[in-house]
Design a protein around this motif. Structure first.
Motif, PDB file in Angstrom:
ATOM      1  N   VAL A 124       4.426  -0.643   4.749  1.00 40.24           N
ATOM      2  CA  VAL A 124       5.531   0.237   4.376  1.00 40.24           C
ATOM      3  C   VAL A 124       6.588   0.256   5.482  1.00 40.24           C
ATOM      4  O   VAL A 124       7.800   0.189   5.213  1.00 40.24           O
ATOM      5  CB  VAL A 124       5.011   1.664   4.090  1.00 40.24           C
ATOM      6  CG1 VAL A 124       6.158   2.664   4.036  1.00 40.24           C
ATOM      7  CG2 VAL A 124       4.243   1.688   2.780  1.00 40.24           C
ATOM      8  N   MET A 162       4.289   1.656  -3.190  1.00 36.42           N
ATOM      9  CA  MET A 162       3.371   2.782  -3.371  1.00 36.42           C
ATOM     10  C   MET A 162       3.046   2.995  -4.843  1.00 36.42           C
ATOM     11  O   MET A 162       1.874   3.215  -5.209  1.00 36.42           O
ATOM     12  CB  MET A 162       4.000   4.056  -2.798  1.00 36.42           C
ATOM     13  CG  MET A 162       4.304   4.013  -1.317  1.00 36.42           C
ATOM     14  SD  MET A 162       5.117   5.563  -0.781  1.00 36.42           S
ATOM     15  CE  MET A 162       6.195   4.958   0.515  1.00 36.42           C
ATOM     16  N   GLN A 189      -5.392   1.423  -8.624  1.00 35.98           N
ATOM     17  CA  GLN A 189      -6.233   2.575  -8.288  1.00 35.98           C
ATOM     18  C   GLN A 189      -6.731   3.259  -9.553  1.00 35.98           C
ATOM     19  O   GLN A 189      -7.904   3.655  -9.642  1.00 35.98           O
ATOM     20  CB  GLN A 189      -5.456   3.577  -7.427  1.00 35.98           C
ATOM     21  CG  GLN A 189      -6.251   4.839  -7.088  1.00 35.98           C
ATOM     22  CD  GLN A 189      -5.472   5.809  -6.231  1.00 35.98           C
ATOM     23  OE1 GLN A 189      -4.774   5.419  -5.299  1.00 35.98           O
ATOM     24  NE2 GLN A 189      -5.574   7.100  -6.540  1.00 35.98           N
ATOM     25  N   SER A 226      -3.004   3.145  13.140  1.00 34.40           N
ATOM     26  CA  SER A 226      -3.952   2.363  12.338  1.00 34.40           C
ATOM     27  C   SER A 226      -5.370   2.398  12.896  1.00 34.40           C
ATOM     28  O   SER A 226      -6.282   1.849  12.283  1.00 34.40           O
ATOM     29  CB  SER A 226      -3.487   0.896  12.255  1.00 34.40           C
ATOM     30  OG  SER A 226      -2.263   0.794  11.579  1.00 34.40           O
ATOM     31  N   LEU A 253      -7.798   2.344  -1.974  1.00 42.60           N
ATOM     32  CA  LEU A 253      -6.436   2.545  -2.470  1.00 42.60           C
ATOM     33  C   LEU A 253      -5.996   3.999  -2.338  1.00 42.60           C
ATOM     34  O   LEU A 253      -4.839   4.285  -1.999  1.00 42.60           O
ATOM     35  CB  LEU A 253      -6.344   2.079  -3.925  1.00 42.60           C
ATOM     36  CG  LEU A 253      -6.468   0.561  -4.119  1.00 42.60           C
ATOM     37  CD1 LEU A 253      -6.493   0.210  -5.604  1.00 42.60           C
ATOM     38  CD2 LEU A 253      -5.318  -0.168  -3.424  1.00 42.60           C
ATOM     39  N   ILE A 298      -0.192   6.620   3.919  1.00 43.52           N
ATOM     40  CA  ILE A 298       1.246   6.408   3.763  1.00 43.52           C
ATOM     41  C   ILE A 298       1.961   7.748   3.644  1.00 43.52           C
ATOM     42  O   ILE A 298       3.014   7.974   4.249  1.00 43.52           O
ATOM     43  CB  ILE A 298       1.525   5.523   2.537  1.00 43.52           C
ATOM     44  CG1 ILE A 298       1.070   4.082   2.806  1.00 43.52           C
ATOM     45  CG2 ILE A 298       3.016   5.543   2.181  1.00 43.52           C
ATOM     46  CD1 ILE A 298       1.170   3.167   1.594  1.00 43.52           C
ATOM     47  N   LEU A 308       0.703   0.199  -6.191  1.00 47.69           N
ATOM     48  CA  LEU A 308      -0.690   0.347  -5.781  1.00 47.69           C
ATOM     49  C   LEU A 308      -1.420   1.408  -6.599  1.00 47.69           C
ATOM     50  O   LEU A 308      -2.656   1.378  -6.702  1.00 47.69           O
ATOM     51  CB  LEU A 308      -0.762   0.709  -4.294  1.00 47.69           C
ATOM     52  CG  LEU A 308      -0.359  -0.378  -3.303  1.00 47.69           C
ATOM     53  CD1 LEU A 308      -0.375   0.161  -1.882  1.00 47.69           C
ATOM     54  CD2 LEU A 308      -1.264  -1.589  -3.423  1.00 47.69           C
ATOM     55  N   THR A 338      -5.174   4.481   1.252  1.00 47.55           N
ATOM     56  CA  THR A 338      -3.874   3.872   1.534  1.00 47.55           C
ATOM     57  C   THR A 338      -2.746   4.841   1.194  1.00 47.55           C
ATOM     58  O   THR A 338      -1.832   5.071   1.996  1.00 47.55           O
ATOM     59  CB  THR A 338      -3.701   2.572   0.735  1.00 47.55           C
ATOM     60  OG1 THR A 338      -4.726   1.649   1.097  1.00 47.55           O
ATOM     61  CG2 THR A 338      -2.338   1.944   1.007  1.00 47.55           C
ATOM     62  N   GLY A 339      -2.816   5.423  -0.013  1.00 46.35           N
ATOM     63  CA  GLY A 339      -1.792   6.375  -0.415  1.00 46.35           C
ATOM     64  C   GLY A 339      -1.749   7.593   0.487  1.00 46.35           C
ATOM     65  O   GLY A 339      -0.670   8.094   0.839  1.00 46.35           O
ATOM     66  N   GLY A 352      -1.686  -0.832   4.660  1.00 47.30           N
ATOM     67  CA  GLY A 352      -0.713  -0.101   3.867  1.00 47.30           C
ATOM     68  C   GLY A 352       0.401   0.557   4.663  1.00 47.30           C
ATOM     69  O   GLY A 352       1.589   0.250   4.467  1.00 47.30           O
ATOM     70  N   SER A 409      -7.454   0.016   3.507  1.00 47.16           N
ATOM     71  CA  SER A 409      -6.311   0.915   3.727  1.00 47.16           C
ATOM     72  C   SER A 409      -5.503   0.601   4.981  1.00 47.16           C
ATOM     73  O   SER A 409      -4.385   1.113   5.133  1.00 47.16           O
ATOM     74  CB  SER A 409      -6.809   2.361   3.809  1.00 47.16           C
ATOM     75  OG  SER A 409      -7.482   2.606   5.033  1.00 47.16           O
TER      76      SER A 409
END
Length: 441
Positions: free
Chosen positions: A396, A413, A420, A87, A263, A270, A416, A266-267, A392, A389
């Protein structure tokens, strides 16, 4: 392709800088070609600098991910500390990215990017031999600081030097960034094995690429304006940039772009952190799961060049955000219902969905009129977005640990992806943050 873009820009610049004189003579005739030739040389060098800088904006992260187990063992790092380490990048991007516009105003964007590449070089060279976890984290933060300021200033430099080539230059930059990301993930382990299996050498070798990126920026260190030799139109733009800083938080488009950036980041984090594990838990062999992740990341190389070029030709970029979101929803649905059976299709679709990043960078360059506006918008959108972000990937992991499976994490996921798409449509509207900030009381 790169030479073609520079040649076209140089031809335009030469046309602007060559003016008729009342009494033609040898001196003016000689001066015009020298000026246009100098500009063409600087433009080519700047393109090289942009490409090399972009190549260095992710290997510090993905090379560490490839050797994380070896690093943990070598430094005696606990699992919780290793989790925090994943992170650190978005946190550093958020904290240090805010500094970029102020540094650029004082020293010039070229000088700041040059210093950023030097910081990446130093951080990557120091951290493998730091000898302790705190020192390793500090050296990583130094490299990430250089990445953060360069992240923010790349759209600014593109806007100032290539105002008529925002789409193609953003695409070139994004493509190089995706290439550096995937290359570091794919070759770090083989390179480490080829160099004797020492994880310290395997991490330190990436400092050489960062050192090479310093060189093209050296001629721009003393260039405070970064575009002052491009004619009266640019000088008027710089005069506007000398005005008081706009109140970026008054712009709804700036907020929409910041949330969209957050967002999509974040994806992406992840995906980089967990997708291979999802496939492995579904019965996919470890080697194949790694290849699937690489496929997802490599999708960004060609699409990162195409999407910005298409985006700049459209009055509204919302449809692209919707299309990318739909690909993501289908990919997550596939991971939920048939992760192993359709693994290659889901990897491709999620790779397409992750190309929201070059779209966000392109919109940063299009939603502000001036270089100063782009600098403020880029810093605000990226810093706020990276803060968004941070939770996230951690969330998970918590959901996976407590639910005992991937159903809830995948549902998160997919959920979110809906906001977005919404904020992507709002950020894609044809308006500028300067106008919106001026209208607000």
């Amino acid at each position: 392709m790169m030479v073609g873009m520079v040649s076209e820009e140089a031809t335009t610049a030469a046309t602007r800088t060559t003016r008729p004189t009342a009494a033609p003579g040898p001196a003016p005739g000689a001066d015009g070609p020298r000026r246009s030739g100098t500009h063409a040389w600087r433009a080519r060098l700047l393109v090289l600098g942009i490409v090399l800088a972009a190549l260095n904006l992710r290997p510090a992260i993905t090379s560490l991910g490839a050797l994380l187990e070896e690093v943990r063992t070598g430094l005696g790092m606990s699992g919780s500390v290793a989790g925090v380490l994943t992170s650190v990048p978005p946190l550093c991007f958020a904290v240090f990215g805010v500094m970029a516009p102020r540094l650029a105003r004082r020293f010039g964007p070229g000088a700041v990017v040059c210093a950023g590449m030097a910081a990446i070089t130093a951080g990557l060279l120091i951290r493998p031999y730091a000898g302790s976890t705190p020192a390793f984290l500090a050296a990583s933060a130094l490299a990430l600081m250089g990445i953060a300021v360069s992240n923010v200033l790349m759209p600014v430099i593109v806007k100032r030097w290539f105002p008529d080539r925002v789409g193609s230059m953003t695409g070139l930059y994004s493509m190089a960034l995706a290439l550096g990301t995937s290359a570091a993930a794919a070759v770090t382990v083989p390179v480490t094995d080829a160099l004797g299996g020492n994880w310290q050498t395997g991490l330190a070798v990436w400092a050489a690429l960062a050192a090479a990126a310093v060189l093209p920026w050296l001629p721009f260190v003393r260039d405070r304006r970064a575009a002052s030799d491009q004619g009266p139109a640019r000088e008027q733009g710089h005069a506007r940039e000398g005005a008081p800083a706009l109140r970026i938080t008054r712009s709804r488009t700036a907020w929409a772009l910041a949330v969209f950036f957050g967002l999509q980041a974040t994806g992406a984090y992840i995906t980089m952190g967990w997708m291979a594990q999802i496939f492995r838990d579904a019965g996919v062999p470890a080697g194949t799961a790694g290849v699937l992740l690489a496929v997802t990341m490599v999708m960004g190389v060609p699409l990162a060049f195409v999407i910005p070029r298409v985006a700049t030709r459209l009055p509204h970029q919302g449809p692209i955000a919707l299309a990318l979101g739909v690909c993501g929803l289908i990919g997550y649905a596939g991971l939920y219902f048939a992760p192993a059976a359709g693994a290659w299709a889901w990897a491709l679709l999620l790779g397409i969905s992750n190309c929201a990043f070059p779209l966000a960078l392109t919109m940063v360059g299009m939603r502000a009129r001036t270089g100063a506006g782009v600098a403020q918008l880029s810093a605000f959108a990226q810093s706020t977005g990276y803060l968004i972000s941070i939770p996230g990937p951690l969330l998970v992991g918590v959901l996976y640990q407590h639910s005992g499976g991937w159903g809830l994490p995948i549902a998160l996921m997919a959920a979110l992806m809906v906001p977005q798409m919404v904020v992507g449509v709002l950020a894609g509207r044809d308006r500028t943050v300067e106008d919106e900030a001026a209208r607000q009381p």
